[in-house]
Structure formats: structure tokens, C-alpha cells
Design a protein around this motif. Structure first.
Motif, PDB file in Angstrom:
ATOM      1  N   ILE A   1      -0.825  -4.166  -9.722  1.00  0.00           N
ATOM      2  CA  ILE A   1      -0.227  -3.679  -8.589  1.00  0.00           C
ATOM      3  C   ILE A   1       0.726  -2.578  -8.788  1.00  0.00           C
ATOM      4  O   ILE A   1       1.527  -2.571  -9.592  1.00  0.00           O
ATOM      5  CB  ILE A   1       0.581  -4.973  -7.713  1.00  0.00           C
ATOM      6  CG1 ILE A   1      -0.404  -6.089  -7.414  1.00  0.00           C
ATOM      7  CG2 ILE A   1       1.280  -4.539  -6.612  1.00  0.00           C
ATOM      8  CD1 ILE A   1      -1.423  -5.677  -6.748  1.00  0.00           C
TER       9      ILE A   1
ATOM     10  N   GLU B   1       7.437  -6.121  -2.476  1.00  0.00           N
ATOM     11  CA  GLU B   1       6.379  -6.000  -3.563  1.00  0.00           C
ATOM     12  C   GLU B   1       6.995  -5.575  -5.031  1.00  0.00           C
ATOM     13  O   GLU B   1       6.554  -5.938  -6.039  1.00  0.00           O
ATOM     14  CB  GLU B   1       5.260  -5.071  -2.981  1.00  0.00           C
ATOM     15  CG  GLU B   1       4.155  -5.000  -4.123  1.00  0.00           C
ATOM     16  CD  GLU B   1       3.014  -4.183  -3.750  1.00  0.00           C
ATOM     17  OE1 GLU B   1       2.016  -4.612  -2.847  1.00  0.00           O
ATOM     18  OE2 GLU B   1       3.048  -3.060  -3.588  1.00  0.00           O
TER      19      GLU B   1
ATOM     20  N   THR C   1       1.460   1.666  -2.908  1.00  0.00           N
ATOM     21  CA  THR C   1       1.842   0.950  -1.717  1.00  0.00           C
ATOM     22  C   THR C   1       2.859   1.715  -0.941  1.00  0.00           C
ATOM     23  O   THR C   1       2.684   1.932   0.479  1.00  0.00           O
ATOM     24  CB  THR C   1       2.539  -0.423  -1.848  1.00  0.00           C
ATOM     25  OG1 THR C   1       1.521  -1.198  -2.922  1.00  0.00           O
ATOM     26  CG2 THR C   1       2.625  -1.203  -0.676  1.00  0.00           C
TER      27      THR C   1
ATOM     28  N   ARG D   1      -0.068  -6.636   2.925  1.00  0.00           N
ATOM     29  CA  ARG D   1       0.827  -6.707   1.729  1.00  0.00           C
ATOM     30  C   ARG D   1       1.586  -7.885   1.527  1.00  0.00           C
ATOM     31  O   ARG D   1       1.655  -8.445   0.355  1.00  0.00           O
ATOM     32  CB  ARG D   1       1.447  -5.462   1.831  1.00  0.00           C
ATOM     33  CG  ARG D   1       0.770  -4.183   1.586  1.00  0.00           C
ATOM     34  CD  ARG D   1       0.287  -4.128   0.212  1.00  0.00           C
ATOM     35  NE  ARG D   1      -0.655  -3.107   0.029  1.00  0.00           N
ATOM     36  CZ  ARG D   1      -1.087  -2.485  -1.180  1.00  0.00           C
ATOM     37  NH1 ARG D   1      -1.077  -3.134  -2.051  1.00  0.00           N
ATOM     38  NH2 ARG D   1      -1.902  -1.351  -1.157  1.00  0.00           N
TER      39      ARG D   1
END
Length: 369
Positions: free
Chosen positions: A344, A330, A349, A190
Motif C-alpha cells: 500500500i 492509512e 492514496t 479506503r
């Protein structure tokens, strides 16, 4: 018809049986901590004392029942992370009976005597408790003189440097190498993905308002800690040039004059009594939204261009001392560079990260204006 075995053969067989079923001798484990010290144990640790209770955040990502291998811990976790502590208490009730070894937030609040009395097979200290960023401090030497192995880990002062060696050490010294390697692969993958997407992008000015909504404005990260997250996400921390240490106070006037392109507030359940930004495990969306609306309406903050142009965001403060900061980075990167992260999904995540966790990680962990 087969012959019956002799009495002597039966006796020999009985004598040999214990040797066949005797458990294998515990295997020695060793690893290198963030100070470059090699730590060796005769067997995986089963009586760990955490100088800072918050280090359970990392231990709970590599062990299905981290409480079962603790002999004691710092009381800071219960005070600073009430939402996370509640999840551990619900799943592992034995956490209520763990002895404390002081507050753990500072070296002055830590009790060497209480930790020593618990006879740990491993003492885990953060860089700040170890007393130095460059070599073993007084506490390290005192424990080692008493025959207690010490490992120094850290996820706060220099998280992008210390997270990998800290996790590797915990995995090795607890015999949890396999899950640790899977977690490391997730983490590194990541982080590489974010770095590749922000390459060459302009870095917008970012102000992080830590513990937002408290009595005084505005606590912010200087160098290290959340400053590293901003840089990794492709931003520029406007407070880093104003604050000499890891954290400090920026006046409301300084914030207004700085006029950041992006405003990010951090909060948690610990801010509820102060009327601040409430985010965290178990926090519902409506509660988070109402607390965020109140924050953005405050005098001074409401005048920021980042607020009027809807570039104001909220982030769970407890991302700052755990390997889960990979998700926060992120999320920040997508806020700062939405066009580069259009495909994304930080929530996906987070769900992937939660699969490693000993406790559920559901709740409102970020919010947008």
C-alpha cells in the motif's frame, strides 16, 4: 412553394417562445444533518455562512469553487491553517473579501448578529458551535427563529461517525451530489481496506504528541478526534485512559513512564514560529526533516524507545478536521503494521484524494525518523 404563415400564427409563436426558453424552476433539496434534523432548502445553497472557517476543507472536496457559494465564514481558518488558506487565496482571490462572523473556534467567539446580517440561505455549524452533541443548541434555535436554515456537520469530535452524513448533507444542499458520491465511494473503499488488513492484528501502544515542539509538552488526544484515527489504524491510544476529554495535557514524565511502542508527532506551518514540527502544504522535505530532527533531540523525547528504535513519525495536524483523514489513517496503519501494508502506498492514496480538491495538496504531510 410553401404558403407564408399568417400574421396571427407569427404572433402566437412569438408569445409561446418565452415559455419554451424559460429556465426550469429551482428544485427543492433536503438532507439530514448529524443531529438527525431534516434540513430543506427551496434550491441549492448559494449564500452559505460557515460558522467555522475550517469547514471549507470538506466543501472544497465536493465543489470546484467553494468560495463562490460563501457569504461569510469564521476567521479561525486563516489563523489555524495558514498554508491551506494561502492555497485558497492564490486560486480564489475573492476569499480575501469574505466577511468574518467571529473566530468560530468556540461558541463564545462566534457572532450571531454578524452571521444574521449576511442573510445566508444556509448556516453551517459544527457540533461544538451548535451547543450539544445530542440535540439542537441555542444557536440552532436562534437562527431558525430568524428564518435561516441551519445544518450541523462535523469532522472533529466523532469523525468516523459523522464524516459520511456530513459529506452527504453538503453534497445534497449544494447540488453537488455526483462528485460527493464519488468522494464517498473513495472514502469508504479506503476505510474498508484498512479495516480488513488490521483485522486480528495486535494493537501497539501509540502516543500522539499534538502540535509538537511548542513551549509545553505534551498536548495529546483523549477520546474522539485523533484517538479514533489510532483505533481505525489498528493501534491503542495510551493517552485515552489518562485524559477525560477530546484533548488534554500529558506531562513529559507521564510520557516517559508510558514508553509507547510508537510515537507520532503532529505539526503544521503554525508551529514554525515556535520551533516545532513543520509539515503542511507547500512545505519542502528539507524544512520538515530539520524540524523533526530538532523535535526528536529534545530532552525526554530523545530517551523514548520508540525514537531510538526508529518508530517515531510525524503527521500533518490539519488531517484532523477534514475527510482527508482517510489518508492519515492509512498512513498510520502502515506505520503500525508495515508487514500488512507492504503493497500500500499512502502517497498514491493522497494523489487520488487530491483529484477531488479545489486546491493543490502538494507538500510534506508526513515524515519518518
Amino acid at each position: 412553394m410553401s404558403a407564408r404563415p399568417s400574421r396571427r400564427a407569427v404572433m402566437l409563436g412569438a408569445l409561446a417562445a418565452p415559455a419554451l426558453i424559460r429556465p426550469a424552476r429551482a428544485q427543492e433539496v433536503s438532507a439530514t444533518d448529524v443531529l438527525g434534523r431534516k434540513v430543506t432548502l427551496p434550491a441549492p445553497a448559494r449564500r452559505i455562512v460557515l460558522g467555522q472557517g475550517r469547514q471549507i476543507n470538506a466543501l472544497g472536496l465536493i465543489h470546484p469553487d467553494p468560495v463562490s457559494i460563501l457569504a461569510g465564514w469564521g476567521s479561525d481558518y486563516r489563523r489555524q491553517s495558514p498554508d491551506t488558506f494561502a492555497r485558497y487565496r492564490q486560486r480564489f482571490p475573492a476569499i480575501e473579501t469574505l466577511p468574518f462572523v467571529g473566530d468560530g473556534a468556540t461558541a463564545g467567539g462566534f457572532s450571531f448578529e454578524q452571521a444574521l446580517a449576511l442573510a445566508p440561505d444556509l448556516m453551517v455549524l459544527s457540533r461544538s458551535l451548535a451547543g450539544t452533541r445530542n440535540g439542537p443548541g441555542d444557536l440552532v434555535e436562534r437562527f431558525e427563529a430568524a428564518g435561516i436554515p441551519v445544518a450541523v456537520i462535523d469532522f472533529f469530535l466523532d469523525p468516523l461517525k459523522d464524516t459520511l452524513p456530513s459529506l452527504t448533507l453538503l453534497g445534497s444542499l449544494t447540488g453537488r451530489e455526483e462528485q460527493t458520491q464519488r468522494l464517498l465511494a473513495f472514502y469508504e473503499g479506503r476505510m474498508r481496506g484498512v479495516a480488513a488488513r488490521i483485522a486480528g492484528a495486535p494493537a501497539p501502544g501509540v502516543f500522539i504528541h499534538a502540535h509538537a515542539g511548542g513551549a509545553e509538552c505534551c498536548m495529546s488526544p483523549g477520546r474522539g478526534t485523533l484517538d479514533d484515527f489510532i483505533t481505525a489504524a489498528g493501534g491503542r491510544n495510551i493517552a485515552s485512559g489518562l485524559l477525560p476529554g477530546a484533548t488534554g495535557q500529558i506531562s513529559l514524565e507521564q510520557l516517559i513512564v508510558s514508553d509507547p511502542q510508537v510515537y507520532v508527532a503532529t505539526g503544521g506551518t503554525h508551529m514554525a514560529k515556535q520551533g516545532g514540527l513543520v509539515l503542511g502544504l507547500g512545505v519542502d522535505r528539507a524544512t520538515a526533516e530539520e524540524s523533526f530532527r530538532r523535535l526528536l533531540a529534545r530532552p525526554g523525547i530523545a530517551t523514548l524507545k520508540a525514537v531510538s528504535e526508529r518508530r517515531a513519525y510525524g503527521l500533518w495536524h490539519l488531517f484532523n478536521d477534514t475527510p482527508l483523514h482517510v489518508v492519515a489513517i492509512e498512513r498510520l496503519a502502515k506505520w503500525l503494521h508495515p508487514e500488512r501494508f507492504a503493497d500500500i502506498d499512502p502517497a498514491a492514496t493522497m494523489a487520488e484524494a487530491a483529484a477531488f480538491s479545489a486546491i493543490p495538496l502538494d507538500g510534506t504531510l508526513w515524515i519518518e525518523a
